[in-house]
Design an enzyme around this catalytic site. Structure first.
Site, PDB file in Angstrom:
ATOM      1  N   GLY A   7      50.271  16.496  -1.712  1.00  8.68           N
ATOM      2  CA  GLY A   7      51.540  15.892  -1.307  1.00  8.68           C
ATOM      3  C   GLY A   7      52.690  16.858  -1.083  1.00  8.68           C
ATOM      4  O   GLY A   7      53.579  16.593  -0.282  1.00  8.68           O
ATOM      5  N   GLU A  42      56.843  19.717  -6.466  1.00 11.04           N
ATOM      6  CA  GLU A  42      56.145  18.423  -6.468  1.00 11.04           C
ATOM      7  C   GLU A  42      56.743  17.536  -5.376  1.00 11.04           C
ATOM      8  O   GLU A  42      57.901  17.702  -4.989  1.00 11.04           O
ATOM      9  CB  GLU A  42      56.303  17.796  -7.871  1.00 11.04           C
ATOM     10  CG  GLU A  42      55.820  16.384  -8.048  1.00 11.04           C
ATOM     11  CD  GLU A  42      54.318  16.182  -7.852  1.00 11.04           C
ATOM     12  OE1 GLU A  42      53.795  16.619  -6.813  1.00 11.04           O
ATOM     13  OE2 GLU A  42      53.694  15.538  -8.711  1.00 11.04           O
ATOM     14  N   ASP A  47      57.223   9.976 -10.590  1.00 12.69           N
ATOM     15  CA  ASP A  47      57.280   8.524 -10.802  1.00 12.69           C
ATOM     16  C   ASP A  47      57.372   8.271 -12.314  1.00 12.69           C
ATOM     17  O   ASP A  47      58.463   8.287 -12.882  1.00 12.69           O
ATOM     18  CB  ASP A  47      56.032   7.912 -10.156  1.00 12.69           C
ATOM     19  CG  ASP A  47      55.988   6.404 -10.241  1.00 12.69           C
ATOM     20  OD1 ASP A  47      57.017   5.786 -10.549  1.00 12.69           O
ATOM     21  OD2 ASP A  47      54.906   5.818  -9.997  1.00 12.69           O
ATOM     22  N   PHE A  66      57.027   2.086  -2.612  1.00  6.11           N
ATOM     23  CA  PHE A  66      55.957   3.055  -2.380  1.00  6.11           C
ATOM     24  C   PHE A  66      56.275   3.772  -1.088  1.00  6.11           C
ATOM     25  O   PHE A  66      56.394   3.160  -0.036  1.00  6.11           O
ATOM     26  CB  PHE A  66      54.587   2.363  -2.301  1.00  6.11           C
ATOM     27  CG  PHE A  66      53.477   3.363  -2.346  1.00  6.11           C
ATOM     28  CD1 PHE A  66      52.994   3.833  -3.555  1.00  6.11           C
ATOM     29  CD2 PHE A  66      52.946   3.880  -1.160  1.00  6.11           C
ATOM     30  CE1 PHE A  66      51.994   4.791  -3.600  1.00  6.11           C
ATOM     31  CE2 PHE A  66      51.946   4.848  -1.203  1.00  6.11           C
ATOM     32  CZ  PHE A  66      51.465   5.299  -2.420  1.00  6.11           C
TER      33      PHE A  66
HETATM   34  P1  5GP Z   1      53.636  10.323 -12.039  1.00  5.10           P
HETATM   35  O1  5GP Z   1      52.616  11.087 -12.820  1.00  5.10           O
HETATM   36  O2  5GP Z   1      55.019  10.904 -12.098  1.00  5.10           O
HETATM   37  O3  5GP Z   1      53.624   8.854 -12.386  1.00  5.10           O
HETATM   38  O4  5GP Z   1      53.131  10.306 -10.555  1.00  5.10           O
HETATM   39  C1  5GP Z   1      53.271  11.356  -9.692  1.00  5.10           C
HETATM   40  C2  5GP Z   1      52.277  11.231  -8.575  1.00  5.10           C
HETATM   41  O5  5GP Z   1      52.025   9.857  -8.200  1.00  5.10           O
HETATM   42  C3  5GP Z   1      52.819  11.903  -7.331  1.00  5.10           C
HETATM   43  O6  5GP Z   1      52.458  13.253  -7.276  1.00  5.10           O
HETATM   44  C4  5GP Z   1      52.167  11.095  -6.230  1.00  5.10           C
HETATM   45  O7  5GP Z   1      50.897  11.634  -5.956  1.00  5.10           O
HETATM   46  C5  5GP Z   1      51.973   9.709  -6.810  1.00  5.10           C
HETATM   47  N1  5GP Z   1      53.050   8.778  -6.387  1.00  5.10           N
HETATM   48  C6  5GP Z   1      53.960   8.181  -7.191  1.00  5.10           C
HETATM   49  N2  5GP Z   1      54.785   7.377  -6.464  1.00  5.10           N
HETATM   50  C7  5GP Z   1      54.388   7.504  -5.173  1.00  5.10           C
HETATM   51  C8  5GP Z   1      54.859   6.933  -3.934  1.00  5.10           C
HETATM   52  O8  5GP Z   1      55.830   6.150  -3.849  1.00  5.10           O
HETATM   53  N3  5GP Z   1      54.195   7.321  -2.800  1.00  5.10           N
HETATM   54  C9  5GP Z   1      53.127   8.166  -2.809  1.00  5.10           C
HETATM   55  N4  5GP Z   1      52.575   8.467  -1.633  1.00  5.10           N
HETATM   56  N5  5GP Z   1      52.666   8.727  -3.960  1.00  5.10           N
HETATM   57  C10 5GP Z   1      53.285   8.398  -5.123  1.00  5.10           C
END
Ligand code: 5GP
Length: 187
Positions: free
Chosen positions: A51, A105, A109, A159
């Site tokens: 990403g 990054e 999220d 999303f």
């Molecule tokens: P976390 O571990 O902070 O919950 O998630 C981070 C990862 O979740 C990001 O690197 C990404 O791959 C994915 N992610 C979280 N929210 C989104 C979103 O709105 N869109 C996309 N494409 N990926 C997301």
């Protein structure tokens, strides 16, 4: 516009302007931190695959300082089975002890991915660890982590896709960042 796209959140021009600002700010901070040592101790930017690739490609070119690039890939086991468990799919190929690390990054999220990654990297004794994220999606944060540099804050639980971010590996090549229609993620 693709028919699964609900609305554009950040345009190509807005992203370019913000990435330029971030590049300058980060460069100034490392110049202050390292002074003349920067030429033989360049920071190591670690992009998270896949990403952050497009963001890092632009950010690196907006940083007028000596800089090295590396990549890691992490995968989450998914919240339903094992909440927050993160696995290293591709590790760094170089030692990072004594290095100044800048994790790059795409989006934060819950914060689980970066909480795990910073813990893992700190155990390797780097000189410093900073985090730069293009997007800070705040509503579902469960781990408090210090984000040193944020491109844009997203106060809603949308999303998003584009500029490197995918839905089922699609949309990474959109030049803008957009919210996906809820109907698209349900099918
Ligand atoms: P976390 O571990 O902070 O919950 O998630 C981070 C990862 O979740 C990001 O690197 C990404 O791959 C994915 N992610 C979280 N929210 C989104 C979103 O709105 N869109 C996309 N494409 N990926 C997301």
């Amino acid at each position: 516009m693709h028919n699964e796209i609900e609305r554009i959140l950040f345009t190509e021009d807005q992203i370019a302007a913000r990435v330029r600002e971030l590049g300058q700010q980060i460069s100034r901070d490392y110049e202050q931190l390292l002074g003349e040592r920067i030429s033989h101790e360049p920071p190591l930017a670690i992009g998270l695959l896949r990403g952050a690739v497009i963001f890092l490609a632009d950010l690196a070119r907006a940083m007028p300082i000596p800089l090295e690039l590396a990549f890691m890939a992490l995968s989450s086991y998914g919240r339903s089975t094992s909440p927050g468990e993160v696995r290293v799919v591709k590790d760094l190929e170089i030692p990072v002890a004594g290095r100044h690390l800048l994790i790059v990054e795409d989006i934060v999220d819950t914060g689980q991915t970066l909480a795990h990654l910073t813990e893992l990297l700190r155990a390797r004794h780097p000189a410093s660890v900073k985090i730069c994220t293009l997007l800070d999606k705040t509503p579902r944060r469960t781990r408090s982590i210090k984000l040193d540099y944020v491109g844009f804050t997203l106060p809603e639980d949308a999303f998003v896709v584009g500029y490197g971010l995918d839905y089922a590996e699609r949309y990474r090549n959109l030049p803008y960042i957009a919210a996906l229609k809820q109907s698209a993620t349900r099918s």
